[in-house]
Design an enzyme around this catalytic site. Structure first.
Site, short mmCIF file in Angstrom:
data_model
loop_
_atom_site.label_atom_id
_atom_site.label_comp_id
_atom_site.label_asym_id
_atom_site.label_seq_id
_atom_site.Cartn_x
_atom_site.Cartn_y
_atom_site.Cartn_z
N ILE A 98 -26.47 -23.31 117.27
CA ILE A 98 -25.68 -22.52 118.10
C ILE A 98 -25.77 -22.80 119.45
O ILE A 98 -24.99 -22.13 120.16
CB ILE A 98 -25.85 -21.10 117.75
N ASP A 99 -26.68 -23.63 119.99
CA ASP A 99 -27.03 -23.98 121.33
C ASP A 99 -25.93 -24.66 122.09
O ASP A 99 -25.95 -24.67 123.30
CB ASP A 99 -28.62 -24.39 121.52
N ALA A 104 -18.06 -30.36 102.97
CA ALA A 104 -17.28 -31.39 103.48
C ALA A 104 -17.94 -32.82 103.27
O ALA A 104 -17.30 -33.52 102.59
CB ALA A 104 -16.95 -31.50 105.04
N MET A 118 -29.45 -16.10 123.12
CA MET A 118 -30.35 -17.57 123.12
C MET A 118 -29.54 -18.70 123.63
O MET A 118 -28.64 -18.45 124.24
CB MET A 118 -30.19 -17.66 121.25
N LYS A 176 -17.77 0.40 140.95
CA LYS A 176 -18.28 0.19 139.53
C LYS A 176 -19.18 1.52 139.23
O LYS A 176 -19.87 1.56 140.25
CB LYS A 176 -18.65 -1.27 139.39
N GLY A 236 -34.20 -31.05 117.65
CA GLY A 236 -35.36 -31.49 117.14
C GLY A 236 -35.45 -32.33 115.89
O GLY A 236 -35.70 -33.17 115.36
N THR A 283 -20.29 -33.19 100.82
CA THR A 283 -20.53 -33.34 99.47
C THR A 283 -19.25 -33.82 98.86
O THR A 283 -19.09 -34.82 98.21
CB THR A 283 -20.82 -32.09 98.86
N GLY A 311 -16.26 -10.79 130.56
CA GLY A 311 -16.04 -10.06 131.98
C GLY A 311 -17.37 -9.47 132.53
O GLY A 311 -17.44 -8.31 132.93
N GLU A 330 -32.16 -16.83 127.16
CA GLU A 330 -33.43 -16.62 127.04
C GLU A 330 -34.24 -17.56 127.79
O GLU A 330 -33.73 -18.87 128.07
CB GLU A 330 -33.93 -16.88 125.46
O1 F6P Z 1 -31.93 -23.56 118.13
C1 F6P Z 1 -31.38 -22.38 117.70
C2 F6P Z 1 -32.35 -21.37 118.25
O2 F6P Z 1 -31.48 -20.13 117.78
C3 F6P Z 1 -32.44 -21.23 119.54
O3 F6P Z 1 -31.36 -20.72 120.20
C4 F6P Z 1 -33.77 -20.39 119.71
O4 F6P Z 1 -34.37 -20.58 120.70
C5 F6P Z 1 -34.54 -20.92 118.48
O5 F6P Z 1 -33.51 -21.13 117.47
C6 F6P Z 1 -35.33 -19.50 117.79
O6 F6P Z 1 -35.88 -20.10 116.71
P1 F6P Z 1 -36.74 -19.56 115.60
O7 F6P Z 1 -35.81 -18.93 114.66
O8 F6P Z 1 -37.75 -20.40 115.25
O9 F6P Z 1 -37.32 -18.47 116.39
#
Ligand code: F6P
Length: 326
Positions: A130-131, A25, A173, A217, A107, A27, A189, A226
């Site tokens: 993805i976070d 998009a 993650m 259950k 970052g 580009t 669920g 994590e």
């Molecule tokens: O920021 C994305 C992410 O997948 C986090 O969810 C996870 O803590 C981190 O990167 C893992 O990083 P790496 O791929 O450097 O192990």
């Protein structure tokens, strides 16, 4: 304001599904508006070590459906030093790049902010992670796909959990954020979600699981974000197992599978809108902002706000997980 003639585009940090749709998009919107595009390989590394290639419209053909990033990505140590950033600026100048589009997480956008404070470079960021842990946007590119990947995996785990009458702790993650954990627990669920934003009382969690087993259950799934401080799913499972050795407990760590796969339609549309938004922003003279989408509308979010002010976790969703798991 000088008109921008050539932009450089890079992806940085952890890859996220939809990054390719964003590259496409950016580009094509740039070329549509008469702006040349250079692809910078391996994130900031490509700027520091001069890995810069010409991009044409065809360079981004057939990539909207692909996970990962055709530009590759990296976490670049050199760019965290003033010497590295100087080299990056010199390479940028030599390549004729007069603005940057950076696609990445907190970052990467923090790095963009530092670079922009030292050199006169207009930079626009796109939230690619993805976070979902960036402020000023309802969703980040890649989050929806990762969420669906987790839900798919948990659905499969439920088959084996119920067949063996087991208790599963599933680690997902999220870096330091609990969006993936909370929403995947709700969507699949689960019995509980353990997120870094809320302290977990092991007693209460064990009681909840115990109650469930006592009632009707024969299996349970707990999603754990994590968390190196608490040992994540492994640490939690050990603590619970000590109190309830009668349960046949297992731990599954989903790991990097969460970052892969073809982006969902939601992520492709988000990336396409944000990519076009980045070029619009640069043409309007915006700099040092991330493109967000809030309530369906494109917004410009200063880097400092995007990286420091996470969206609030919706705590009532945690309660809902509990209510719906009785
Ligand atoms: O920021 C994305 C992410 O997948 C986090 O969810 C996870 O803590 C981190 O990167 C893992 O990083 P790496 O791929 O450097 O192990």
């Amino acid at each position: 304001m000088t008109a921008i003639k050539c932009i450089g585009i890079l992806t940085s940090g952890g890859d996220a599904p939809g990054m390719n749709a964003a590259i496409r998009a950016v580009t094509r919107s740039a070329i549509y508006n008469g702006i040349a595009v250079k692809g910078i390989m391996r994130g900031y590394k490509g700027l520091v070590f001069d890995e810069i290639v010409d991009f044409r419209s065809q360079s981004v053909s057939n990539i909207i459906q692909l996970g990962g990033t055709i530009l590759k990505t990296a976490r670049c140590k050199e760019f965290t030093t003033p010497e590295g950033r100087k080299k990056a600026y010199e390479n940028m100048q030599a390549a004729g790049i007069d603005a940057l589009v950076v696609i990445g997480g907190d970052g990467s956008l923090t790095g963009a902010g530092v670079f922009a404070s030292e050199y006169d470079v207009p930079i626009v960021g796109l939230p690619g992670t993805i976070d979902n842990d960036l402020g000023g946007t309802d969703s980040t590119i890649g989050y929806d796909t990762a969420l669906n990947t987790i839900v798919d995996a948990v659905d499969k785990l439920r088959d084996t959990a119920s067949s063996h009458e087991r208790l599963f702790f599933v680690e997902v993650m999220g870096h330091t954020a609990g969006y993936l954990a909370l929403n995947s627990a709700l969507a699949s669920g689960c019995e509980a979600a353990i997120i870094p934003e809320m302290e977990t009382e092991v007693d209460q969690l064990a009681e909840l699981i115990n109650n469930g087993f006592r009632k009707s259950k024969n299996s349970a799934i707990v999603i754990v974000a994590e968390n190196p401080q608490t040992g994540g799913a492994t640490g939690l499972a050990e603590r619970v197992k000590k109190e309830f050795p009668q349960y046949d407990a297992r731990v599954t760590i989903l790991g990097h599978i969460q970052r892969g796969g073809s982006p969902t339609a939601f992520d492709r549309i988000l990336a396409s809108r944000m990519g076009e938004g980045a070029i619009e922003a640069l043409m309007e003279g915006q700099r040092n902002v991330m493109i967000g989408i809030e309530h369906g509308k494109i917004v410009y979010v200063p880097f400092s706000k995007a990286v420091k002010h996470h969206k609030e976790i919706n705590r009532s969703k945690l309660e809902l997980v509990k209510i719906l798991s009785i």
